[in-house]
Write a protein that holds these residues in place. Sequence first.
Motif, PDB file in Angstrom:
ATOM      1  N   HIS A 132      35.251 -31.320  24.169  1.00 52.13           N
ATOM      2  CA  HIS A 132      35.172 -31.880  25.518  1.00 52.13           C
ATOM      3  C   HIS A 132      34.032 -31.163  26.239  1.00 52.13           C
ATOM      4  N   GLY A 160      34.709 -37.025  28.945  1.00 56.94           N
ATOM      5  CA  GLY A 160      35.291 -37.527  27.706  1.00 56.94           C
ATOM      6  C   GLY A 160      35.300 -36.466  26.616  1.00 56.94           C
ATOM      7  N   SER A 161      35.160 -36.913  25.375  1.00 55.47           N
ATOM      8  CA  SER A 161      35.143 -35.978  24.246  1.00 55.47           C
ATOM      9  C   SER A 161      34.189 -36.489  23.182  1.00 55.47           C
ATOM     10  N   ASP A 216      43.691 -37.012  28.666  1.00 53.93           N
ATOM     11  CA  ASP A 216      42.754 -37.970  28.068  1.00 53.93           C
ATOM     12  C   ASP A 216      41.669 -38.420  29.038  1.00 53.93           C
TER      13      ASP A 216
END
Length: 212
Positions: free
Chosen positions: A189, A179-180, A174
């Motif tokens: 991602h 980030g995503s 995570d």
Amino acid sequence: MSAPSQRPAPRHFSMLRGFHLADFFTLGNAAFGMASVLLAMQFLATGRTRHFLLAAAMTPIALVFDVLDGRIARWRQQHSALGRELDSLADIVSFGVGPAALGFAAGLSGGWDAAILLYFVCCGVSRLARFNVTAETLSQGSDKVAYFEGTPIPTSVVLVGVLAFAACQGRIGDALYGGSWLLGPWRLHPLALLFALSGTLMVSKTLRIPKL
């Protein structure tokens, strides 16, 4: 009495007799590449970072075997179609499937990530197939090609290095760099774009890299 007929040697022994010393180093390349895949799976099962780092370490070791097999073949002047095919098959395991599995284990598991990892592996397969077909032309009569069309697939060791560094910093899962993003039905991602770039450079016909 007639002399007893000799039985033909088992096929697996015949095949091994056809191997040269360099071919066993090529198999070592494949073995370490597969070890990377298994250790990446082990990391997914246990969550232990040391399994991830061990998986990453298998790729540069496979690269050492990949370099040695070519040098040994030239030193012993033993080149064969079998050796070339073995080298390509080993490379796709060690520098295609292995890095992709490591990327997935690191957290590149969104829908777009998976599509990019598939693209990366397919580019690697295509690049190696093209190299095998054009190697004789590119060698210009010598026993070694003069240049690569597109980046060689072992350059994916750079991607593995990035992932290993991220793991050391606790930035996988995570916490992946960047980030995503939610794009339509799937997540992406941004780090996966490095795999897209690597795959694209591998299949480029305009990029020519001299072979040292």
